[in-house]
Design a protein around this motif. Structure first.
Motif, PDB file in Angstrom:
ATOM      1  N   LEU A 160       0.827  -1.217   0.000  1.00 35.65           N
ATOM      2  CA  LEU A 160       0.000   0.000   0.000  1.00 35.65           C
ATOM      3  C   LEU A 160       0.858   1.263   0.000  1.00 35.65           C
ATOM      4  CD1 LEU A 160      -2.721  -1.025   2.613  1.00 35.65           C
ATOM      5  CD2 LEU A 160      -2.976  -0.921   0.130  1.00 35.65           C
ATOM      6  N   THR A 161       1.974   1.223   0.669  1.00 32.89           N
ATOM      7  CA  THR A 161       2.823   2.413   0.740  1.00 32.89           C
ATOM      8  C   THR A 161       3.700   2.585  -0.492  1.00 32.89           C
ATOM      9  OG1 THR A 161       4.586   1.203   1.882  1.00 32.89           O
ATOM     10  CG2 THR A 161       2.901   2.265   3.245  1.00 32.89           C
ATOM     11  N   ARG A 162       3.698   1.596  -1.379  1.00 29.12           N
ATOM     12  CA  ARG A 162       4.518   1.681  -2.599  1.00 29.12           C
ATOM     13  C   ARG A 162       3.674   1.799  -3.858  1.00 29.12           C
ATOM     14  NH1 ARG A 162       8.315  -3.517  -1.133  1.00 29.12           N
ATOM     15  NH2 ARG A 162       9.602  -2.546   0.473  1.00 29.12           N
ATOM     16  N   ARG A 163       2.418   2.167  -3.713  1.00 27.06           N
ATOM     17  CA  ARG A 163       1.503   2.114  -4.859  1.00 27.06           C
ATOM     18  C   ARG A 163       1.875   3.071  -5.973  1.00 27.06           C
ATOM     19  NH1 ARG A 163      -2.383  -1.284  -4.306  1.00 27.06           N
ATOM     20  NH2 ARG A 163      -3.412  -0.543  -6.185  1.00 27.06           N
ATOM     21  N   LYS A 164       2.706   4.078  -5.701  1.00 25.34           N
ATOM     22  CA  LYS A 164       3.124   5.001  -6.755  1.00 25.34           C
ATOM     23  C   LYS A 164       4.269   4.437  -7.584  1.00 25.34           C
ATOM     24  CE  LYS A 164       1.583   9.338  -4.716  1.00 25.34           C
ATOM     25  NZ  LYS A 164       1.963  10.693  -4.252  1.00 25.34           N
ATOM     26  N   GLY A 165       4.769   3.279  -7.194  1.00 26.83           N
ATOM     27  CA  GLY A 165       5.789   2.617  -8.018  1.00 26.83           C
ATOM     28  C   GLY A 165       7.190   2.858  -7.502  1.00 26.83           C
ATOM     29  N   PRO A 166       8.150   2.001  -7.920  1.00 31.71           N
ATOM     30  CA  PRO A 166       9.543   2.129  -7.499  1.00 31.71           C
ATOM     31  C   PRO A 166      10.129   3.460  -7.937  1.00 31.71           C
ATOM     32  CG  PRO A 166       9.141   0.003  -8.540  1.00 31.71           C
ATOM     33  CD  PRO A 166       7.932   0.849  -8.791  1.00 31.71           C
ATOM     34  N   GLY A 167      10.949   4.048  -7.076  1.00 33.28           N
ATOM     35  CA  GLY A 167      11.641   5.272  -7.438  1.00 33.28           C
ATOM     36  C   GLY A 167      10.846   6.531  -7.179  1.00 33.28           C
ATOM     37  N   THR A 168       9.577   6.417  -6.811  1.00 27.27           N
ATOM     38  CA  THR A 168       8.771   7.591  -6.549  1.00 27.27           C
ATOM     39  C   THR A 168       9.101   8.131  -5.167  1.00 27.27           C
ATOM     40  OG1 THR A 168       6.995   6.698  -7.885  1.00 27.27           O
ATOM     41  CG2 THR A 168       6.412   8.474  -6.349  1.00 27.27           C
ATOM     42  N   ASN A 169       9.287   9.426  -5.064  1.00 24.91           N
ATOM     43  CA  ASN A 169       9.602  10.019  -3.777  1.00 24.91           C
ATOM     44  C   ASN A 169       8.393   9.977  -2.866  1.00 24.91           C
ATOM     45  OD1 ASN A 169      12.225  10.681  -4.484  1.00 24.91           O
ATOM     46  ND2 ASN A 169      11.631  12.656  -5.356  1.00 24.91           N
ATOM     47  N   MET A 170       8.593   9.484  -1.675  1.00 25.74           N
ATOM     48  CA  MET A 170       7.536   9.434  -0.668  1.00 25.74           C
ATOM     49  C   MET A 170       7.956  10.315   0.497  1.00 25.74           C
ATOM     50  SD  MET A 170       5.277   7.270  -1.803  1.00 25.74           S
ATOM     51  CE  MET A 170       4.394   6.759  -0.346  1.00 25.74           C
ATOM     52  N   PHE A 171       7.030  11.027   1.091  1.00 23.90           N
ATOM     53  CA  PHE A 171       7.370  11.847   2.238  1.00 23.90           C
ATOM     54  C   PHE A 171       7.709  10.945   3.417  1.00 23.90           C
ATOM     55  CE2 PHE A 171       2.780  11.232   2.368  1.00 23.90           C
ATOM     56  CZ  PHE A 171       2.578  10.841   3.681  1.00 23.90           C
ATOM     57  N   ARG A 172       8.580  11.439   4.288  1.00 20.17           N
ATOM     58  CA  ARG A 172       8.976  10.681   5.468  1.00 20.17           C
ATOM     59  C   ARG A 172       7.963  10.901   6.572  1.00 20.17           C
ATOM     60  NH1 ARG A 172      14.296   9.041   5.874  1.00 20.17           N
ATOM     61  NH2 ARG A 172      14.206   9.284   8.130  1.00 20.17           N
ATOM     62  N   ARG A 173       7.646   9.857   7.265  1.00 18.85           N
ATOM     63  CA  ARG A 173       6.729   9.959   8.386  1.00 18.85           C
ATOM     64  C   ARG A 173       7.269   9.105   9.524  1.00 18.85           C
ATOM     65  NH1 ARG A 173       1.482  11.314   9.433  1.00 18.85           N
ATOM     66  NH2 ARG A 173       1.106  11.845   7.254  1.00 18.85           N
ATOM     67  N   ARG A 174       7.505   9.751  10.662  1.00 18.53           N
ATOM     68  CA  ARG A 174       8.039   9.017  11.801  1.00 18.53           C
ATOM     69  C   ARG A 174       6.921   8.262  12.507  1.00 18.53           C
ATOM     70  NH1 ARG A 174      12.542   8.951  14.726  1.00 18.53           N
ATOM     71  NH2 ARG A 174      13.448  10.595  13.456  1.00 18.53           N
ATOM     72  N   SER A 175       7.249   7.068  12.961  1.00 26.01           N
ATOM     73  CA  SER A 175       6.278   6.233  13.653  1.00 26.01           C
ATOM     74  C   SER A 175       6.908   5.651  14.900  1.00 26.01           C
ATOM     75  CB  SER A 175       5.805   5.097  12.734  1.00 26.01           C
ATOM     76  OG  SER A 175       5.161   4.102  13.471  1.00 26.01           O
ATOM     77  N   ARG A 176       6.076   5.199  15.806  1.00 25.24           N
ATOM     78  CA  ARG A 176       6.594   4.496  16.975  1.00 25.24           C
ATOM     79  C   ARG A 176       7.298   3.196  16.565  1.00 25.24           C
ATOM     80  NH1 ARG A 176       2.022   6.899  19.177  1.00 25.24           N
ATOM     81  NH2 ARG A 176       2.295   7.789  21.249  1.00 25.24           N
ATOM     82  N   SER A 177       6.939   2.670  15.416  1.00 26.75           N
ATOM     83  CA  SER A 177       7.459   1.358  15.039  1.00 26.75           C
ATOM     84  C   SER A 177       8.481   1.436  13.907  1.00 26.75           C
ATOM     85  CB  SER A 177       6.307   0.435  14.605  1.00 26.75           C
ATOM     86  OG  SER A 177       5.393   0.285  15.659  1.00 26.75           O
ATOM     87  N   CYS A 178       8.305   2.373  12.972  1.00 32.07           N
ATOM     88  CA  CYS A 178       9.208   2.411  11.834  1.00 32.07           C
ATOM     89  C   CYS A 178       9.119   3.762  11.156  1.00 32.07           C
ATOM     90  CB  CYS A 178       8.876   1.303  10.830  1.00 32.07           C
ATOM     91  SG  CYS A 178       7.228   1.495  10.119  1.00 32.07           S
ATOM     92  N   VAL A 179      10.084   4.015  10.245  1.00 26.50           N
ATOM     93  CA  VAL A 179      10.027   5.182   9.375  1.00 26.50           C
ATOM     94  C   VAL A 179      10.153   4.685   7.956  1.00 26.50           C
ATOM     95  CG1 VAL A 179      10.992   6.788  11.074  1.00 26.50           C
ATOM     96  CG2 VAL A 179      12.525   5.550   9.527  1.00 26.50           C
TER      97      VAL A 179
END
Length: 235
Positions: free
Chosen positions: A202-221
């Motif tokens: 779900l977090t890669r739906r824009k395809g490989p190489g697409t810039n995604m904004f960073r979001r900090r989480s309690r579990s992962c970034v």
């Protein structure tokens, strides 16, 4: 389908799931727990075994509902999915998040946890005493009873406390059990969900190489490629 109808002629696929359970189990199963002789206990086990077999073969009891959403994750944007990594509470605020998390739990054969939690949330909104009693007995039969087809993992004392009040249930009678299941999902299942293929797709739906904004989480970034990486908690 024809085979199932033959085995369970009393089953109505268009009926609400509470009604379905009642018809399969029989009205005597919905009475307050009492002492039973060996023959009665054997009959109870046979009924619940048939129900458990049916739920297992049909891929869990959510298939009973004709209104169940299908392919709900196809239109979820990566940005929306990334919000779910903020916290488990944030995940549960989104219906698509709950459905995606449920899909993940099914892969781990622990979908009864989220189903029980959702049933309790619905239970607390009921105003009718008659419906409250009916729903409480349904929850008890499906998730709490020692022979329940989707028994949740709670301690003996919590189960005993529920059994004492199930004949005259209150809106808070499942709160202790619900909290146990909630914490189990939050501390155990949720971190694994964030690293699962279901979530990462779900977090890669824009395809490989697409810039995604960073979001900090309690579990992962998430890095610029949308890949989840573990990092020490900021809290």
């Amino acid at each position: 389908m024809e085979a199932l109808l033959f085995l369970f002629p009393q089953f109505n696929y268009m009926a609400p799931k509470e009604e379905v359970y009642f018809k399969i189990l029989g009205p005597e199963d919905l009475q307050a727990p009492t002492m039973k002789d060996d023959s009665s206990r054997q009959k109870d086990k046979e009924r619940k075994s048939r129900l458990s077999l049916f739920l297992t073969k049909s891929g869990s009891h959510e298939n009973v509902s004709p209104n169940k959403k299908t392919n709900t994750t196809t239109n979820i944007s990566p940005e929306t999915a990334l919000q779910w990594s903020d916290s488990f509470e944030e995940l549960l605020k989104h219906s698509d998040g709950v459905e995606s998390f449920s899909q993940f739990l099914r892969t781990e054969f622990s979908e009864e946890n989220i189903e029980f939690w959702l049933a309790c949330e619905e239970y607390k909104t009921i105003d009718s005493d008659t419906k409250l009693l009916s729903k409480a007995r349904c929850i008890y039969t499906v998730y709490i009873d020692s022979d329940a087809p989707k028994e949740i993992n709670i301690d003996y004392n919590t189960k005993a406390d529920i059994q004492k009040v199930i004949a005259k249930p209150t809106k808070s009678c499942f709160e202790a059990a619900q909290l146990i299941v909630y914490n189990l999902m939050k501390k155990d299942s949720y971190p694994r969900f964030l690293h699962s293929d279901i979530y990462l797709r779900l977090t890669r739906r824009k395809g490989p190489g697409t810039n995604m904004f960073r979001r900090r989480s309690r579990s992962c970034v998430f890095n610029d490629r949308g890949e989840a990486t573990t990092e020490p908690s900021a809290w």
